[in-house]
Design a protein around this motif. Structure first.
Motif, PDB file in Angstrom:
ATOM      1  N   THR A 127       0.838  -1.204   0.000  1.00  0.00           N
ATOM      2  CA  THR A 127       0.000   0.000   0.000  1.00  0.00           C
ATOM      3  C   THR A 127       0.871   1.250   0.000  1.00  0.00           C
ATOM      4  N   ASP A 128       0.225   2.388  -0.204  1.00  0.00           N
ATOM      5  CA  ASP A 128       0.954   3.656  -0.172  1.00  0.00           C
ATOM      6  C   ASP A 128       1.613   3.883   1.185  1.00  0.00           C
ATOM      7  N   ALA A 129       1.012   3.359   2.240  1.00  0.00           N
ATOM      8  CA  ALA A 129       1.579   3.536   3.572  1.00  0.00           C
ATOM      9  C   ALA A 129       2.913   2.820   3.731  1.00  0.00           C
ATOM     10  N   GLU A 130       3.220   1.916   2.802  1.00  0.00           N
ATOM     11  CA  GLU A 130       4.462   1.142   2.881  1.00  0.00           C
ATOM     12  C   GLU A 130       5.541   1.660   1.927  1.00  0.00           C
ATOM     13  N   HIS A 131       5.332   2.847   1.364  1.00  0.00           N
ATOM     14  CA  HIS A 131       6.311   3.425   0.444  1.00  0.00           C
ATOM     15  C   HIS A 131       7.661   3.654   1.106  1.00  0.00           C
ATOM     16  N   ALA A 132       7.677   4.024   2.372  1.00  0.00           N
ATOM     17  CA  ALA A 132       8.956   4.249   3.054  1.00  0.00           C
ATOM     18  C   ALA A 132       9.764   2.964   3.125  1.00  0.00           C
ATOM     19  N   ALA A 133       9.084   1.843   3.376  1.00  0.00           N
ATOM     20  CA  ALA A 133       9.784   0.559   3.425  1.00  0.00           C
ATOM     21  C   ALA A 133      10.312   0.173   2.048  1.00  0.00           C
ATOM     22  N   ILE A 134       9.541   0.464   0.993  1.00  0.00           N
ATOM     23  CA  ILE A 134      10.000   0.187  -0.368  1.00  0.00           C
ATOM     24  C   ILE A 134      11.231   1.034  -0.681  1.00  0.00           C
ATOM     25  N   HIS A 135      11.165   2.311  -0.313  1.00  0.00           N
ATOM     26  CA  HIS A 135      12.297   3.213  -0.548  1.00  0.00           C
ATOM     27  C   HIS A 135      13.560   2.695   0.138  1.00  0.00           C
ATOM     28  N   GLU A 139      17.047   1.506  -1.750  1.00  0.00           N
ATOM     29  CA  GLU A 139      18.318   2.187  -1.470  1.00  0.00           C
ATOM     30  C   GLU A 139      19.412   1.189  -1.096  1.00  0.00           C
ATOM     31  N   SER A 140      19.033   0.103  -0.433  1.00  0.00           N
ATOM     32  CA  SER A 140      20.029  -0.871   0.002  1.00  0.00           C
ATOM     33  C   SER A 140      20.310  -1.953  -1.024  1.00  0.00           C
ATOM     34  N   SER A 141      19.377  -2.173  -1.947  1.00  0.00           N
ATOM     35  CA  SER A 141      19.513  -3.330  -2.832  1.00  0.00           C
ATOM     36  C   SER A 141      19.546  -3.004  -4.319  1.00  0.00           C
ATOM     37  N   PHE A 142      18.957  -1.869  -4.743  1.00  0.00           N
ATOM     38  CA  PHE A 142      18.864  -1.567  -6.175  1.00  0.00           C
ATOM     39  C   PHE A 142      18.815  -0.056  -6.384  1.00  0.00           C
ATOM     40  N   PRO A 143      19.821   0.683  -5.922  1.00  0.00           N
ATOM     41  CA  PRO A 143      19.765   2.149  -6.012  1.00  0.00           C
ATOM     42  C   PRO A 143      19.784   2.692  -7.430  1.00  0.00           C
ATOM     43  N   ALA A 144      20.200   1.888  -8.408  1.00  0.00           N
ATOM     44  CA  ALA A 144      20.272   2.372  -9.789  1.00  0.00           C
ATOM     45  C   ALA A 144      18.913   2.398 -10.474  1.00  0.00           C
ATOM     46  N   THR A 145      17.904   1.771  -9.910  1.00  0.00           N
ATOM     47  CA  THR A 145      16.616   1.709 -10.590  1.00  0.00           C
ATOM     48  C   THR A 145      15.956   3.078 -10.668  1.00  0.00           C
ATOM     49  N   THR A 146      15.235   3.323 -11.756  1.00  0.00           N
ATOM     50  CA  THR A 146      14.474   4.557 -11.904  1.00  0.00           C
ATOM     51  C   THR A 146      13.028   4.375 -11.452  1.00  0.00           C
ATOM     52  N   THR A 147      12.640   3.162 -11.089  1.00  0.00           N
ATOM     53  CA  THR A 147      11.284   2.883 -10.613  1.00  0.00           C
ATOM     54  C   THR A 147      11.274   3.033  -9.097  1.00  0.00           C
ATOM     55  N   ARG A 148      10.549   4.031  -8.614  1.00  0.00           N
ATOM     56  CA  ARG A 148      10.570   4.388  -7.204  1.00  0.00           C
ATOM     57  C   ARG A 148       9.148   4.601  -6.679  1.00  0.00           C
ATOM     58  N   PRO A 149       8.970   4.534  -5.365  1.00  0.00           N
ATOM     59  CA  PRO A 149       7.660   4.892  -4.801  1.00  0.00           C
ATOM     60  C   PRO A 149       7.260   6.299  -5.217  1.00  0.00           C
ATOM     61  N   GLY A 150       6.007   6.455  -5.584  1.00  0.00           N
ATOM     62  CA  GLY A 150       5.513   7.739  -6.065  1.00  0.00           C
ATOM     63  C   GLY A 150       5.638   7.934  -7.560  1.00  0.00           C
ATOM     64  N   ASP A 151       6.306   7.026  -8.252  1.00  0.00           N
ATOM     65  CA  ASP A 151       6.438   7.094  -9.706  1.00  0.00           C
ATOM     66  C   ASP A 151       5.047   6.948 -10.331  1.00  0.00           C
ATOM     67  N   PRO A 152       4.595   7.924 -11.121  1.00  0.00           N
ATOM     68  CA  PRO A 152       3.245   7.831 -11.699  1.00  0.00           C
ATOM     69  C   PRO A 152       3.090   6.690 -12.692  1.00  0.00           C
ATOM     70  N   ARG A 153       4.212   6.089 -13.144  1.00  0.00           N
ATOM     71  CA  ARG A 153       4.113   4.956 -14.061  1.00  0.00           C
ATOM     72  C   ARG A 153       3.730   3.668 -13.354  1.00  0.00           C
ATOM     73  N   ASN A 155       1.551   1.143 -11.243  1.00  0.00           N
ATOM     74  CA  ASN A 155       0.165   0.854 -10.866  1.00  0.00           C
ATOM     75  C   ASN A 155       0.078   0.335  -9.431  1.00  0.00           C
ATOM     76  N   HIS A 156       0.939  -0.637  -9.113  1.00  0.00           N
ATOM     77  CA  HIS A 156       0.956  -1.225  -7.778  1.00  0.00           C
ATOM     78  C   HIS A 156       2.360  -1.730  -7.471  1.00  0.00           C
ATOM     79  N   GLY A 170       8.655  -5.416  -5.989  1.00  0.00           N
ATOM     80  CA  GLY A 170       8.648  -5.175  -7.430  1.00  0.00           C
ATOM     81  C   GLY A 170       7.431  -4.359  -7.797  1.00  0.00           C
ATOM     82  N   ALA A 171       7.511  -3.651  -8.913  1.00  0.00           N
ATOM     83  CA  ALA A 171       6.447  -2.753  -9.355  1.00  0.00           C
ATOM     84  C   ALA A 171       5.735  -3.310 -10.572  1.00  0.00           C
ATOM     85  N   ASP A 172       4.424  -3.113 -10.605  1.00  0.00           N
ATOM     86  CA  ASP A 172       3.604  -3.374 -11.787  1.00  0.00           C
ATOM     87  C   ASP A 172       3.496  -2.065 -12.556  1.00  0.00           C
TER      88      ASP A 172
END
Length: 249
Positions: A127-135, A139-153, A155-156, A170-172
């Protein structure tokens, strides 16, 4: 000098000229306006989005590079921030474009549900409430990714918890009726336990209930991930080169 080209109108036009391919369906599937051209047997198209103007091509990579360079030099189009091409040799890019970052990667897809993987039942929708945990995980495992919490691309997000710690996510980023997995990552201290396979399989299975194919991208030097995706049925492969565009040569 701009090469002779035929304008291509909208998503239907790009699909008709570039081919009804999972990659083309994915990259023409949003609400953004498309500007397209057919240059002999090569289709080039552009769209604006949340990460800036993007350019895409299917067909002959050198022809696409030369055509885009000509458009930019003539001021016909605003320069895209990134250009996504069929696999192209560095010397071809250097002859026509000035680029920053260059990624060599494969676009992969499957239309078949993957084999059942141990631990799939642990994969949950976040959920959106878990964005901090995703962030924190990214940061610790895949900092090069451009897919981040809050990215409008996105879906879930989906993930795996170990107690109160998010250890895989992972992001859908599906669009246009084509499933797309992005930002798949596992906490470094939890790798080798099958969480990546469980996450990928569970998300793929869920998306195939809604889409004809599920797709993803993988860097050519990420051999561990490539073996995993092949084991899960991502047999379709399209070689791509993505470049950050600075200007013309």
């Amino acid at each position: 000098m701009i090469m002779q080209a035929t304008p291509v109108a909208g998503r239907d036009g790009v699909l008709a000229t570039a081919g009804d391919h999972p990659y083309v369906r994915l990259q023409t599937g949003g609400d953004e306006e498309l500007t397209g051209y057919l240059v002999d047997d090569t289709t080039v198209w552009f769209r604006d989005g949340p990460t800036g103007r993007q350019g895409f091509a299917m067909g002959d990579p050198e022809r696409a590079v030369r055509f885009v360079a000509g458009l930019i030099s003539a001021g016909t189009i605003p320069p895209p921030t990134w250009l996504h091409l069929p696999r192209v040799a560095p010397e071809v890019l250097d002859a026509h474009l000035r680029t920053g970052k260059r990624d060599q990667w494969d676009f992969r897809w499957t239309a078949t549900p993957p084999p059942e993987q141990p631990g799939e039942e642990r994969v949950v929708r976040l959920t959106d409430a878990e964005h901090a945990a995703i962030h924190d995980l990214i940061e610790s495992s895949f900092p090069a990714t451009t897919t981040r919490p809050g990215d409008p691309r996105v879906n879930h997000w989906h993930g795996v918890w170990a107690g109160d710690r998010l250890v895989a996510a992972g992001a859908d980023r599906s669009r246009g009726g084509t499933g797309f997995l992005a930002g798949l990552t596992v906490d470094p201290t939890w790798r080798g336990r099958g969480l990546g396979a469980a996450l990928t399989a569970a998300m793929t299975r869920a998306l195939l209930a809604e889409a004809e194919e599920v797709t993803l991208g993988v860097m050519v030097d990420n051999l561990v991930a490539i073996r995993l995706y092949e084991r899960l049925g991502f047999a379709g492969s399209l070689a791509r080169t993505s470049v950050e565009l600075v200007g013309v040569a």
